[in-house]
Motif scaffolding. Structure first.
Motif, PDB file in Angstrom:
ATOM      1  N   LEU A  23      38.637  35.403  41.005  1.00 56.97           N
ATOM      2  CA  LEU A  23      39.579  36.359  40.251  1.00 56.97           C
ATOM      3  C   LEU A  23      39.868  37.718  40.851  1.00 56.97           C
ATOM      4  CD1 LEU A  23      38.369  35.262  36.485  1.00 56.97           C
ATOM      5  CD2 LEU A  23      40.348  34.654  37.791  1.00 56.97           C
ATOM      6  N   PHE A  24      38.797  38.348  41.126  1.00 63.02           N
ATOM      7  CA  PHE A  24      39.093  39.759  41.981  1.00 63.02           C
ATOM      8  C   PHE A  24      39.925  39.492  43.192  1.00 63.02           C
ATOM      9  CE2 PHE A  24      37.992  42.350  45.558  1.00 63.02           C
ATOM     10  CZ  PHE A  24      38.526  43.636  44.926  1.00 63.02           C
ATOM     11  N   ASN A  25      39.817  38.472  43.778  1.00 54.89           N
ATOM     12  CA  ASN A  25      40.687  38.314  44.970  1.00 54.89           C
ATOM     13  C   ASN A  25      42.120  38.052  44.821  1.00 54.89           C
ATOM     14  OD1 ASN A  25      40.556  37.842  48.102  1.00 54.89           O
ATOM     15  ND2 ASN A  25      41.312  35.748  47.371  1.00 54.89           N
ATOM     16  N   HIS A  26      42.430  37.730  43.465  1.00 51.22           N
ATOM     17  CA  HIS A  26      43.837  37.544  43.128  1.00 51.22           C
ATOM     18  C   HIS A  26      44.358  38.919  42.527  1.00 51.22           C
ATOM     19  CE1 HIS A  26      44.379  33.296  43.622  1.00 51.22           C
ATOM     20  NE2 HIS A  26      43.163  33.237  43.283  1.00 51.22           N
ATOM     21  N   LEU A  27      43.924  39.821  42.502  1.00 51.42           N
ATOM     22  CA  LEU A  27      44.085  41.275  42.294  1.00 51.42           C
ATOM     23  C   LEU A  27      44.858  41.998  43.351  1.00 51.42           C
ATOM     24  CD1 LEU A  27      41.548  42.503  39.643  1.00 51.42           C
ATOM     25  CD2 LEU A  27      43.749  41.194  38.944  1.00 51.42           C
ATOM     26  N   GLY A  28      44.677  41.909  44.248  1.00 51.73           N
ATOM     27  CA  GLY A  28      45.390  42.607  45.451  1.00 51.73           C
ATOM     28  C   GLY A  28      44.614  43.834  45.661  1.00 51.73           C
ATOM     29  N   TYR A  29      43.426  44.168  45.335  1.00 49.87           N
ATOM     30  CA  TYR A  29      42.414  45.236  45.662  1.00 49.87           C
ATOM     31  C   TYR A  29      41.985  45.050  47.086  1.00 49.87           C
ATOM     32  CZ  TYR A  29      42.848  47.280  40.977  1.00 49.87           C
ATOM     33  OH  TYR A  29      43.444  47.844  39.835  1.00 49.87           O
ATOM     34  N   SER A  30      41.496  46.209  47.628  1.00 47.33           N
ATOM     35  CA  SER A  30      40.803  45.934  48.859  1.00 47.33           C
ATOM     36  C   SER A  30      39.516  45.480  48.549  1.00 47.33           C
ATOM     37  CB  SER A  30      40.783  47.465  49.649  1.00 47.33           C
ATOM     38  OG  SER A  30      41.860  47.865  50.195  1.00 47.33           O
ATOM     39  N   TRP A  31      38.702  44.560  49.579  1.00 47.46           N
ATOM     40  CA  TRP A  31      37.587  43.752  49.431  1.00 47.46           C
ATOM     41  C   TRP A  31      36.476  44.822  48.833  1.00 47.46           C
ATOM     42  CZ3 TRP A  31      33.103  45.114  51.819  1.00 47.46           C
ATOM     43  CH2 TRP A  31      33.359  45.762  52.997  1.00 47.46           C
ATOM     44  N   TYR A  34      35.394  45.620  45.024  1.00 49.43           N
ATOM     45  CA  TYR A  34      34.280  44.813  44.183  1.00 49.43           C
ATOM     46  C   TYR A  34      32.898  45.133  44.403  1.00 49.43           C
ATOM     47  CZ  TYR A  34      32.423  40.630  42.021  1.00 49.43           C
ATOM     48  OH  TYR A  34      31.728  39.643  41.095  1.00 49.43           O
ATOM     49  N   PRO A  35      32.341  45.263  45.501  1.00 48.48           N
ATOM     50  CA  PRO A  35      31.051  45.743  45.562  1.00 48.48           C
ATOM     51  C   PRO A  35      30.766  47.036  45.390  1.00 48.48           C
ATOM     52  CG  PRO A  35      31.973  45.102  47.882  1.00 48.48           C
ATOM     53  CD  PRO A  35      32.856  44.952  46.797  1.00 48.48           C
ATOM     54  N   ALA A  36      31.635  48.060  45.415  1.00 51.50           N
ATOM     55  CA  ALA A  36      31.582  49.292  45.132  1.00 51.50           C
ATOM     56  C   ALA A  36      31.769  49.708  43.511  1.00 51.50           C
ATOM     57  CB  ALA A  36      32.844  50.333  45.577  1.00 51.50           C
ATOM     58  N   LEU A  37      32.160  48.628  42.847  1.00 49.60           N
ATOM     59  CA  LEU A  37      32.063  48.792  41.342  1.00 49.60           C
ATOM     60  C   LEU A  37      31.203  47.928  40.779  1.00 49.60           C
ATOM     61  CD1 LEU A  37      35.956  49.107  40.408  1.00 49.60           C
ATOM     62  CD2 LEU A  37      34.377  50.920  40.832  1.00 49.60           C
ATOM     63  N   LEU A  38      30.810  46.833  41.290  1.00 51.54           N
ATOM     64  CA  LEU A  38      29.672  45.961  40.727  1.00 51.54           C
ATOM     65  C   LEU A  38      28.431  46.506  39.890  1.00 51.54           C
ATOM     66  CD1 LEU A  38      29.671  43.052  40.450  1.00 51.54           C
ATOM     67  CD2 LEU A  38      28.223  42.980  42.570  1.00 51.54           C
ATOM     68  N   LEU A  39      27.921  47.622  40.342  1.00 46.44           N
ATOM     69  CA  LEU A  39      26.784  48.130  39.517  1.00 46.44           C
ATOM     70  C   LEU A  39      27.113  49.001  38.437  1.00 46.44           C
ATOM     71  CD1 LEU A  39      23.889  48.352  42.340  1.00 46.44           C
ATOM     72  CD2 LEU A  39      24.610  46.394  40.842  1.00 46.44           C
ATOM     73  N   LEU A  40      28.346  49.358  38.459  1.00 48.48           N
ATOM     74  CA  LEU A  40      28.869  50.420  37.354  1.00 48.48           C
ATOM     75  C   LEU A  40      28.687  49.941  35.914  1.00 48.48           C
ATOM     76  CD1 LEU A  40      30.450  53.123  37.766  1.00 48.48           C
ATOM     77  CD2 LEU A  40      32.712  51.560  37.312  1.00 48.48           C
ATOM     78  N   PRO A  41      28.533  48.782  35.515  1.00 49.05           N
ATOM     79  CA  PRO A  41      28.057  48.668  34.236  1.00 49.05           C
ATOM     80  C   PRO A  41      26.526  49.137  34.208  1.00 49.05           C
ATOM     81  CG  PRO A  41      29.190  46.702  34.851  1.00 49.05           C
ATOM     82  CD  PRO A  41      29.024  47.527  36.092  1.00 49.05           C
ATOM     83  N   ASP A  42      25.736  49.147  34.959  1.00 49.00           N
ATOM     84  CA  ASP A  42      24.544  49.581  34.545  1.00 49.00           C
ATOM     85  C   ASP A  42      24.404  51.182  34.295  1.00 49.00           C
ATOM     86  OD1 ASP A  42      22.958  47.123  34.849  1.00 49.00           O
ATOM     87  OD2 ASP A  42      22.689  47.605  37.081  1.00 49.00           O
ATOM     88  N   LEU A  43      25.447  51.841  34.265  1.00 49.69           N
ATOM     89  CA  LEU A  43      25.423  53.167  33.652  1.00 49.69           C
ATOM     90  C   LEU A  43      25.202  53.054  32.355  1.00 49.69           C
ATOM     91  CD1 LEU A  43      28.213  54.901  35.841  1.00 49.69           C
ATOM     92  CD2 LEU A  43      25.957  55.254  35.965  1.00 49.69           C
TER      93      LEU A  43
END
Length: 122
Positions: A23-31, A34-43
């Protein structure tokens, strides 16, 4: 929980994690986004600075897949890519956590989850 059921559940979570990447791949953001934001919910663990009940509530809010799906759907419906991205990240993060045995928290202890106690083999 039996080992075969545990493996089956982890495979299901792996499938959901892979879905979040697709799903992320279809948004058009740089690759790398995804890994840069992946741990954000742990805040959301900041709630544990108040007490375990508040910590569990806040943590569960940011790790509940229905909440993630609702955020994703709102982003999609209103064409807000940042909201869609947030939903995908929350969904992927929650699936990843479940793969590693981190479930939704119970209010008595951070290590007590709906999957059992973190760090114990049963």
């Amino acid at each position: 929980m039996t080992k075969s059921i545990e493996k089956l559940l982890k495979l299901e979570e792996l499938g959901q994690f892979l879905l979040s990447i697709i799903l992320f791949n279809h948004l058009g953001y740089s690759w790398w986004v995804y890994p840069a934001l992946l741990l954000l919910p742990d805040l959301s663990m900041v709630g544990y600075l108040v007490n375990t009940r508040t910590g569990a509530w806040l943590y569960n809010l940011f790790h509940h897949k229905l909440v993630a799906i609702l955020i994703l759907a709102l982003g999609y419906m209103f064409n807000v890519s940042a909201l869609t991205l947030a939903g995908i990240i929350f969904f992927g993060h929650s699936a990843m956590d479940r793969i590693f045995g981190y479930g939704l928290k119970l209010p008595d202890n951070f290590k007590h989850t709906h999957l059992g106690w973190i760090g114990t083999k049963g």
